[in-house]
Design a protein around this motif. Structure first.
Motif, PDB file in Angstrom:
ATOM      1  N   ASP A 128       0.833  -1.205   0.000  1.00 41.02           N
ATOM      2  CA  ASP A 128       0.000   0.000   0.000  1.00 41.02           C
ATOM      3  C   ASP A 128       0.869   1.257   0.000  1.00 41.02           C
ATOM      4  OD1 ASP A 128      -2.315  -1.535   0.047  1.00 41.02           O
ATOM      5  OD2 ASP A 128      -2.646  -1.283   2.208  1.00 41.02           O
ATOM      6  N   ARG A 129       1.872   1.269   0.838  1.00 36.12           N
ATOM      7  CA  ARG A 129       2.763   2.437   0.938  1.00 36.12           C
ATOM      8  C   ARG A 129       3.561   2.620  -0.354  1.00 36.12           C
ATOM      9  NH1 ARG A 129       6.714   4.961   4.540  1.00 36.12           N
ATOM     10  NH2 ARG A 129       7.218   6.804   3.324  1.00 36.12           N
ATOM     11  N   LEU A 130       4.133   1.528  -0.858  1.00 30.63           N
ATOM     12  CA  LEU A 130       4.939   1.622  -2.080  1.00 30.63           C
ATOM     13  C   LEU A 130       4.093   2.049  -3.281  1.00 30.63           C
ATOM     14  CD1 LEU A 130       7.129  -1.555  -1.539  1.00 30.63           C
ATOM     15  CD2 LEU A 130       7.890   0.834  -1.373  1.00 30.63           C
ATOM     16  N   GLU A 131       2.853   1.561  -3.341  1.00 34.69           N
ATOM     17  CA  GLU A 131       1.966   1.952  -4.425  1.00 34.69           C
ATOM     18  C   GLU A 131       1.612   3.433  -4.302  1.00 34.69           C
ATOM     19  OE1 GLU A 131      -1.737  -0.058  -6.751  1.00 34.69           O
ATOM     20  OE2 GLU A 131      -1.923   0.035  -4.560  1.00 34.69           O
ATOM     21  N   GLY A 132       1.350   3.878  -3.090  1.00 33.91           N
ATOM     22  CA  GLY A 132       1.055   5.294  -2.859  1.00 33.91           C
ATOM     23  C   GLY A 132       2.211   6.202  -3.247  1.00 33.91           C
ATOM     24  N   ASP A 133       3.426   5.688  -3.108  1.00 32.41           N
ATOM     25  CA  ASP A 133       4.617   6.458  -3.474  1.00 32.41           C
ATOM     26  C   ASP A 133       4.969   6.331  -4.955  1.00 32.41           C
ATOM     27  OD1 ASP A 133       4.878   7.246  -0.832  1.00 32.41           O
ATOM     28  OD2 ASP A 133       6.432   5.777  -0.347  1.00 32.41           O
ATOM     29  N   GLY A 134       4.165   5.561  -5.710  1.00 36.53           N
ATOM     30  CA  GLY A 134       4.392   5.421  -7.144  1.00 36.53           C
ATOM     31  C   GLY A 134       5.555   4.505  -7.502  1.00 36.53           C
ATOM     32  N   LEU A 135       5.964   3.626  -6.570  1.00 36.64           N
ATOM     33  CA  LEU A 135       7.109   2.745  -6.812  1.00 36.64           C
ATOM     34  C   LEU A 135       6.711   1.373  -7.322  1.00 36.64           C
ATOM     35  CD1 LEU A 135       9.141   3.779  -3.638  1.00 36.64           C
ATOM     36  CD2 LEU A 135       9.434   4.588  -6.000  1.00 36.64           C
ATOM     37  N   ILE A 136       5.454   0.992  -7.099  1.00 36.36           N
ATOM     38  CA  ILE A 136       4.905  -0.260  -7.635  1.00 36.36           C
ATOM     39  C   ILE A 136       3.499   0.003  -8.148  1.00 36.36           C
ATOM     40  CG2 ILE A 136       6.231  -1.740  -6.047  1.00 36.36           C
ATOM     41  CD1 ILE A 136       3.246  -2.265  -4.811  1.00 36.36           C
ATOM     42  N   VAL A 137       3.025  -0.908  -8.973  1.00 35.71           N
ATOM     43  CA  VAL A 137       1.614  -0.929  -9.364  1.00 35.71           C
ATOM     44  C   VAL A 137       1.107  -2.342  -9.137  1.00 35.71           C
ATOM     45  CG1 VAL A 137       1.694   0.949 -11.047  1.00 35.71           C
ATOM     46  CG2 VAL A 137       2.161  -1.394 -11.784  1.00 35.71           C
ATOM     47  N   ARG A 138      -0.187  -2.436  -8.890  1.00 33.09           N
ATOM     48  CA  ARG A 138      -0.829  -3.744  -8.772  1.00 33.09           C
ATOM     49  C   ARG A 138      -1.614  -3.979 -10.052  1.00 33.09           C
ATOM     50  NH1 ARG A 138      -2.607  -2.290  -2.786  1.00 33.09           N
ATOM     51  NH2 ARG A 138      -0.950  -3.342  -1.615  1.00 33.09           N
ATOM     52  N   GLU A 139      -1.499  -5.209 -10.563  1.00 34.48           N
ATOM     53  CA  GLU A 139      -2.164  -5.561 -11.820  1.00 34.48           C
ATOM     54  C   GLU A 139      -2.859  -6.907 -11.665  1.00 34.48           C
ATOM     55  OE1 GLU A 139       1.233  -3.724 -14.788  1.00 34.48           O
ATOM     56  OE2 GLU A 139       1.485  -5.773 -14.045  1.00 34.48           O
ATOM     57  N   ARG A 140      -4.092  -6.977 -12.121  1.00 34.36           N
ATOM     58  CA  ARG A 140      -4.821  -8.257 -12.116  1.00 34.36           C
ATOM     59  C   ARG A 140      -4.255  -9.156 -13.206  1.00 34.36           C
ATOM     60  NH1 ARG A 140      -7.986  -9.038  -8.065  1.00 34.36           N
ATOM     61  NH2 ARG A 140      -9.125  -7.238  -7.308  1.00 34.36           N
ATOM     62  N   ASP A 141      -4.165 -10.445 -12.890  1.00 28.80           N
ATOM     63  CA  ASP A 141      -3.703 -11.430 -13.867  1.00 28.80           C
ATOM     64  C   ASP A 141      -4.758 -11.557 -14.961  1.00 28.80           C
ATOM     65  OD1 ASP A 141      -3.451 -14.274 -15.000  1.00 28.80           O
ATOM     66  OD2 ASP A 141      -1.640 -14.121 -13.767  1.00 28.80           O
ATOM     67  N   VAL A 142      -4.327 -11.574 -16.209  1.00 26.73           N
ATOM     68  CA  VAL A 142      -5.283 -11.644 -17.323  1.00 26.73           C
ATOM     69  C   VAL A 142      -5.972 -12.997 -17.406  1.00 26.73           C
ATOM     70  CG1 VAL A 142      -4.175  -9.863 -18.717  1.00 26.73           C
ATOM     71  CG2 VAL A 142      -3.448 -12.229 -18.961  1.00 26.73           C
ATOM     72  N   ARG A 143      -5.343 -14.061 -16.933  1.00 23.01           N
ATOM     73  CA  ARG A 143      -5.939 -15.404 -16.984  1.00 23.01           C
ATOM     74  C   ARG A 143      -6.781 -15.727 -15.754  1.00 23.01           C
ATOM     75  NH1 ARG A 143      -0.397 -16.869 -19.359  1.00 23.01           N
ATOM     76  NH2 ARG A 143       0.110 -16.061 -17.339  1.00 23.01           N
ATOM     77  N   ASP A 144      -6.421 -15.143 -14.605  1.00 24.43           N
ATOM     78  CA  ASP A 144      -7.149 -15.410 -13.362  1.00 24.43           C
ATOM     79  C   ASP A 144      -7.279 -14.099 -12.602  1.00 24.43           C
ATOM     80  OD1 ASP A 144      -8.143 -16.186 -10.905  1.00 24.43           O
ATOM     81  OD2 ASP A 144      -6.746 -17.867 -10.662  1.00 24.43           O
ATOM     82  N   ARG A 145      -8.441 -13.475 -12.698  1.00 25.82           N
ATOM     83  CA  ARG A 145      -8.661 -12.152 -12.115  1.00 25.82           C
ATOM     84  C   ARG A 145      -8.524 -12.137 -10.591  1.00 25.82           C
ATOM     85  NH1 ARG A 145      -8.540  -7.896 -14.577  1.00 25.82           N
ATOM     86  NH2 ARG A 145     -10.277  -6.900 -13.560  1.00 25.82           N
ATOM     87  N   ARG A 146      -8.509 -13.310  -9.961  1.00 25.23           N
ATOM     88  CA  ARG A 146      -8.323 -13.350  -8.504  1.00 25.23           C
ATOM     89  C   ARG A 146      -6.881 -13.075  -8.111  1.00 25.23           C
ATOM     90  NH1 ARG A 146     -10.332 -19.260  -7.704  1.00 25.23           N
ATOM     91  NH2 ARG A 146      -9.106 -19.306  -9.612  1.00 25.23           N
ATOM     92  N   VAL A 147      -5.959 -13.255  -9.041  1.00 30.57           N
ATOM     93  CA  VAL A 147      -4.530 -13.080  -8.779  1.00 30.57           C
ATOM     94  C   VAL A 147      -4.123 -11.646  -9.093  1.00 30.57           C
ATOM     95  CG1 VAL A 147      -2.207 -13.836  -9.421  1.00 30.57           C
ATOM     96  CG2 VAL A 147      -4.076 -15.507  -9.291  1.00 30.57           C
ATOM     97  N   VAL A 148      -3.412 -11.047  -8.135  1.00 33.57           N
ATOM     98  CA  VAL A 148      -2.927  -9.678  -8.313  1.00 33.57           C
ATOM     99  C   VAL A 148      -1.405  -9.708  -8.272  1.00 33.57           C
ATOM    100  CG1 VAL A 148      -2.897  -7.330  -7.381  1.00 33.57           C
ATOM    101  CG2 VAL A 148      -4.996  -8.706  -7.255  1.00 33.57           C
TER     102      VAL A 148
END
Length: 185
Positions: free
Chosen positions: A100-120
């Protein structure tokens, strides 16, 4: 036992502690303190020296650990929270707070898996990649300077002994005890 490191003039506090225990409790063998007390004091010094450049970059050691794990994974620098938890030996909930902190700082992004939307998947951003590459070089140079008092052969011997100690500690540890965070490389 050994609480905190006093200062650099207190060069052999562990030996003094051993002597004091010999006087006060001659019936006990305080020799484990010679190894584990020194290890503890060394860790406190290590932690202090490694956290400064990381904190100067606006990160915690925990955040650095996540960025380093993503960088080590290779392109596309992406892992799931579960994979990060396994890499750093902490809970998925603990990883989520870091993410959460790293994403807020723009250092990572979270992406849903294209084959299994449950996987981030968590992926380094270009800014995260640049930061970890810069910090890693500084981090490793800092660690090299901390080991400057040891000859290369002594470093190899110490690494082998610490690996053996880690196995010994792991085999005697209560498996329900708190998780260990691996910082760095």
């Amino acid at each position: 036992m050994v609480g905190r490191v006093q200062n650099s003039t207190d060069a052999d506090a562990v030996s003094r502690i051993i002597e004091e225990w010999h006087r006060q409790r001659p019936d006990l063998d305080p020799s484990p303190i010679e190894v584990l007390g020194r290890l503890h004091r060394s860790f406190l010094l290590y932690q202090s020296r490694t956290s400064k450049p990381v904190a100067a970059a606006g990160l915690s050691l925990a955040g650095f650990d996540v960025l380093a794990a993503l960088r080590r994974s290779g392109e596309p620098y992406r892992l799931t929270a579960g994979e990060l938890a396994a890499t750093s030996l902490i809970s998925s909930a603990g990883v989520t707070l870091r993410l959460d902190r790293l994403e807020g700082d723009g250092l990572i992004v979270r992406e849903r898996d294209v084959r299994d939307r449950r996987v981030v998947h968590c992926r380094l951003t270009p800014a995260g990649l640049k930061l970890i590459d810069t910090l890693l070089a500084e981090y490793l140079e800092n660690e090299r300077s901390m080991l400057a008092g040891l000859k290369p052969k002594e470093r190899v011997q110490l690494a082998a002994l610490l690996q053996k100690l880690e196995r010994s500690l792991g085999s005697t540890a209560d498996s329900t005890a708190g998780a260990v965070t691996l910082v760095g490389c």
